[in-house]
Structure formats: C-alpha cells, structure tokens
Design a protein around this motif. Structure first.
Motif, PDB file in Angstrom:
ATOM      1  N   VAL A 336     145.863 -19.429  57.826  1.00  0.00           N
ATOM      2  CA  VAL A 336     146.272 -20.315  56.736  1.00  0.00           C
ATOM      3  C   VAL A 336     145.054 -20.611  55.854  1.00  0.00           C
ATOM      4  O   VAL A 336     144.083 -21.206  56.309  1.00  0.00           O
ATOM      5  N   GLU A 337     145.135 -20.188  54.601  1.00  0.00           N
ATOM      6  CA  GLU A 337     144.034 -20.402  53.671  1.00  0.00           C
ATOM      7  C   GLU A 337     144.104 -21.776  53.008  1.00  0.00           C
ATOM      8  O   GLU A 337     143.079 -22.388  52.725  1.00  0.00           O
ATOM      9  N   LEU A 356     158.214 -27.985  47.919  1.00  0.00           N
ATOM     10  CA  LEU A 356     158.056 -27.817  49.362  1.00  0.00           C
ATOM     11  C   LEU A 356     156.575 -27.687  49.684  1.00  0.00           C
ATOM     12  O   LEU A 356     155.801 -27.119  48.903  1.00  0.00           O
ATOM     13  N   LEU A 357     156.171 -28.179  50.852  1.00  0.00           N
ATOM     14  CA  LEU A 357     154.797 -28.014  51.307  1.00  0.00           C
ATOM     15  C   LEU A 357     154.692 -26.644  51.969  1.00  0.00           C
ATOM     16  O   LEU A 357     155.294 -26.398  53.016  1.00  0.00           O
ATOM     17  N   GLY A 389     161.285 -20.191  55.198  1.00  0.00           N
ATOM     18  CA  GLY A 389     161.290 -19.564  53.888  1.00  0.00           C
ATOM     19  C   GLY A 389     160.000 -18.813  53.655  1.00  0.00           C
ATOM     20  O   GLY A 389     158.980 -19.088  54.287  1.00  0.00           O
ATOM     21  N   MET A 390     160.062 -17.845  52.746  1.00  0.00           N
ATOM     22  CA  MET A 390     158.908 -16.998  52.469  1.00  0.00           C
ATOM     23  C   MET A 390     158.914 -16.660  50.980  1.00  0.00           C
ATOM     24  O   MET A 390     159.953 -16.304  50.419  1.00  0.00           O
ATOM     25  N   VAL A 407     149.827 -11.392  49.910  1.00  0.00           N
ATOM     26  CA  VAL A 407     149.717 -12.842  49.837  1.00  0.00           C
ATOM     27  C   VAL A 407     151.114 -13.452  49.918  1.00  0.00           C
ATOM     28  O   VAL A 407     152.007 -13.082  49.156  1.00  0.00           O
ATOM     29  N   ILE A 408     151.292 -14.361  50.859  1.00  0.00           N
ATOM     30  CA  ILE A 408     152.604 -14.954  51.130  1.00  0.00           C
ATOM     31  C   ILE A 408     152.454 -16.476  51.245  1.00  0.00           C
ATOM     32  O   ILE A 408     151.500 -16.984  51.842  1.00  0.00           O
ATOM     33  N   TRP A 409     153.445 -17.173  50.653  1.00  0.00           N
ATOM     34  CA  TRP A 409     153.563 -18.615  50.843  1.00  0.00           C
ATOM     35  C   TRP A 409     154.695 -18.870  51.831  1.00  0.00           C
ATOM     36  O   TRP A 409     155.800 -18.351  51.663  1.00  0.00           O
ATOM     37  N   LEU A 410     154.433 -19.662  52.868  1.00  0.00           N
ATOM     38  CA  LEU A 410     155.387 -19.853  53.951  1.00  0.00           C
ATOM     39  C   LEU A 410     155.882 -21.289  54.027  1.00  0.00           C
ATOM     40  O   LEU A 410     155.089 -22.237  53.925  1.00  0.00           O
ATOM     41  N   HIS A 411     157.187 -21.419  54.241  1.00  0.00           N
ATOM     42  CA  HIS A 411     157.771 -22.703  54.582  1.00  0.00           C
ATOM     43  C   HIS A 411     158.119 -22.641  56.056  1.00  0.00           C
ATOM     44  O   HIS A 411     159.009 -21.882  56.472  1.00  0.00           O
TER      45      HIS A 411
END
Length: 429
Positions: A336-337, A356-357, A389-390, A407-411
C-alpha cells in the motif's frame, strides 16, 4: 546476564524492498549498486535510488551497507576506485559501511575513503580468529563468518577478538553448496562467474551421469524417477535458536535474499524482529511465541529448512534430492503506497459516484473483485479482508488487475495503512 542485543540485517534488491525492510523491522539493510556486488542479476540500485533509499532508512534510524564483494580482476580496479569515490561523495546520504571480500578492493576503499567502515564478506572465507584479527588490524570493523562454522567455533572467535570488533553471521535463507560461496561451477557450465556477481545457480539444476562409451545414454544418480538435485541444499532457518545465537556472541544476524520479493523480506524481517525482541523481553516470552514464529516464517518462499553447520556437519538430510522448487504458501499482491478518499463509480450509472477510502498499490500478481486476501501489517497482525471494489489509475472500475505493475486503487472491507503488504494464500501450494 544476556549478551548485547544483535542487529537484524535484511537484504534489499530494490528501493521498494528497502522501504519494506525498514518498515518491517530491520536495524540495517544491505544493498548493491549497479556494479561490484555478487548479485549482478538483482535489480540493484542506481545512484539516485541509493540516495533516496539511504535517506529513507536514516530517517527511520536504520543503517545501510553497500556490497562491493566481488573477487576483482585487474580490469575492475580502476572502476572500483571511481565507484568508491561516488559513494563517498554522496554526502550527506552516504552509506554506513562497505561490504568487501577482496584485499585489493579493500585497499582501494581505504585509500579513497579512509573513514568508511568496512565489513569483510563471507566470501573471504573467514573461518578462524586469526583471520578476524588480521582484518581488524587492517582496519575492518566487522567480519562475516564463513557459512561452515559452528556456533561453538564462532564463540571461540568471539573469545579471541577485541570486544568492539563485530561478528556477522547468516541465520536465514538459501545455502550455497560451495565453500562460503567461492564457486567455479557457474563459470564452467555457463561461462558466468559466480565470484563476480553472475551466478546462474547450477547447484539447483537436475543432473544425471553418462558413461563415456555410451554417449547420449543418461543414468540418473538417484532412486527416484522425479529427478536428482545432488547439490540442492535446504534453506537455513535459525528462528528456534535465538538464545544460542546470542550466546555465541554474534553481533549482526544476517538474512540471505537480495534476489527475493518484498513479501519474502517483510515476512522474514517481521518474524525475526519479533523473535529477537521477545527474547530480550524474556526467554519465557520467546518460547511461548515459538509456534507463531514457525508458522509465519513458513509463509515466505523456502526449500525446507535446516540449521546448516551451526550444530553439526550437514548430512544427506540437509539436501533435497527430488525437487529444486520453492514451497510458496502465499502470493505477493503489492504494498500500500497511500490511502486516500476518492470519488468513484459505485453503481450502474456513470454519475452514481460517492467518496470511498481507497488504497493505492502497484500490483505484482493478478487478483479480482470478490477475492479474499490478507493485510500483513508491520506490527505482526494478519487481517483477512475482501476486495469490494477495484479501480484503475483513471479511477475507472475494473473487475481484476491482470497486468504486472498495474496501478490499482482498492476498496477493501477494512482499510489498510501505508506500507501494509497485501498477500493471498496460494491454493496450489
């Protein structure tokens, strides 16, 4: 009365892995530049990455040692002089020590950078206290013990050297089949010199015998049809013997693995960090947590475990004859960056957005929405979570991340913190 608390020394193949080692418990890390180290096939560090990594480590109170431990040839010497000058001139972000095995490289380092601390690599075959005293008198601060020494032999060395001189010893990781790593097999079979950083690891290859008058007719050297790996050692693991290691007078506990992933580094660093700290709290605390250490250490890649030479000479029981593959119980997904609140699509309609965080990672292996994964935290917690979620780099919803380093943002069902590591159990292990 317990001896002094040893340093935990962790390998780093890249800037990402260095930061992981620092966050997950290292007291010091060792890295290689783009030349003169014995892991030429590792990613290694550019000058800029090295400066950033050293600054990050120092900001967290962690030391950085740079490897320059090749057995040098004539053509290497002028380049080594320039390299040591570059390292010296990186102030204020210079490394804390150089790791060297070759007397010529040692001489050049001392001439170019007289004040630098020098550690003598295991590659120099350091098997007795007179060798330690020789290097001490030459100006070395620390000597790395040969892999072939028992704990009793190391204790004898400690009894014969100055108290302020340091002993470093490997306590975990792959074992080299050759005498303290001095190997000609790779040069002979592949034309790549292991002693100059280009080992092809032929000790892990499969072998058979061929009779001179019957060319092409191979005879396996084993009693099993699966294959023969006659040089393939089990991995060293001393997690159950921290009291014995400390009693031997070892100052720095070294983990092997400058070719390994951030998951390996995080797992080993976190486990040994807790074991060392627990022992120096009380031996009872250390003993009571032994099942946790053993369970956790098996979650990184390994080839079965052995105690190497520390208690007796290795036998056939320390070799693996039927396979050269790792046991791999967990798959590394990413680190996690950052976590950040972002407005993203959460329903069927494009304008159906809500904040969303999310956690941002650079993906290392594929996973998907709906998967059950695990957050591995530096403090020892392992938290099961679901991928809810992705989102890609443009915050477009996606169902999976198939591309390496995407690069991915994850919920997630629980929000991770910066530097938490994400992993998933390997169902094929």
């Amino acid at each position: 009365m317990k001896n002094r608390k040893p340093e935990l020394l962790i390998p780093a193949s890249s800037l990402e892995v260095l930061k992981t080692a620092v966050i997950y418990g290292a007291d010091a890390v060792y890295i290689g530049g783009e030349a003169f180290g014995l892991r030429a096939k590792a990613k290694n560090f550019t000058k800029e990455e090295m400066a950033e990594g050293i600054a990050f480590a120092h900001a967290h109170g962690v030391k950085v040692y740079v490897t320059a431990n090749i057995l040098a040839h004539n053509d290497d010497l002028e380049g080594a002089k320039n390299y040591f000058e570059e390292l010296r001139d990186m102030q204020p972000e210079a490394c804390d020590a150089l790791i060297i095995s070759d007397p010529g490289m040692f001489t050049i380092a001392k001439e170019v950078w007289p004040e630098v601390e020098i550690h003598i690599s295991t590659q120099a075959n350091n098997t007795n206290y007179q060798t330690y005293l020789f290097w001490w008198n030459m100006g070395a601060k620390r000597v790395v013990s040969a892999r072939e020494l028992s704990l009793q032999e190391i204790r004898t060395i400690r009894d014969h050297i100055p108290e302020e001189m340091e002993i470093e010893s490997f306590i975990h990781g792959a074992m080299c089949i050759s005498y303290s790593g001095r190997c000609l097999l790779s040069s002979f079979l592949a034309g790549r010199d292991a002693n100059r950083g280009a080992c092809t690891h032929p000790c892990r290859w499969k072998y058979a015998v061929m009779e001179e008058k019957r060319p092409g007719e191979y005879f396996p050297v084993e009693e099993n049809e699966r294959g023969t790996y006659i040089f393939n050692s089990k991995d060293l693991c001393m997690i159950e013997y921290i009291p014995e290691i400390v009693a031997a007078g070892i100052d720095s506990l070294k983990i092997e693995g400058r070719m390994k992933t951030a998951l390996y580094v995080a797992t080993v660093a976190r486990t040994y960090r807790k074991a060392i700290d627990d022992y120096f709290t009380s031996e009872e605390t250390y003993r009571s947590n032994m099942d946790w250490y053993k369970e956790e250490i098996s979650k990184c890649t390994y080839r079965q475990f052995t105690t190497g030479f520390y208690f007796n000479k290795p036998t056939q029981e320390t070799q693996i004859y039927d396979s050269n593959t790792y046991v791999n119980e967990y798959i590394y997904l990413g680190i996690v960056e950052e976590t950040k609140e972002r407005n993203v699509v959460t329903g069927q309609e494009r304008d159906d957005k809500q904040p969303l965080l999310l956690a941002r990672i650079e993906q290392r292996n594929k996973f998907s929405v709906g998967d059950d994964i695990e957050i591995m935290k530096p403090n020892g917690e392992n938290i099961p979570v679901k991928v809810l979620g992705m989102y890609d780099e443009n915050l477009e919803p996606v169902e999976s991340c198939p591309h390496s380093k995407q690069v991915i943002w994850l919920h997630l069902s629980e929000t991770p913190g910066q530097y938490d590591l994400l992993r998933v159990r390997n169902i094929d292990a």
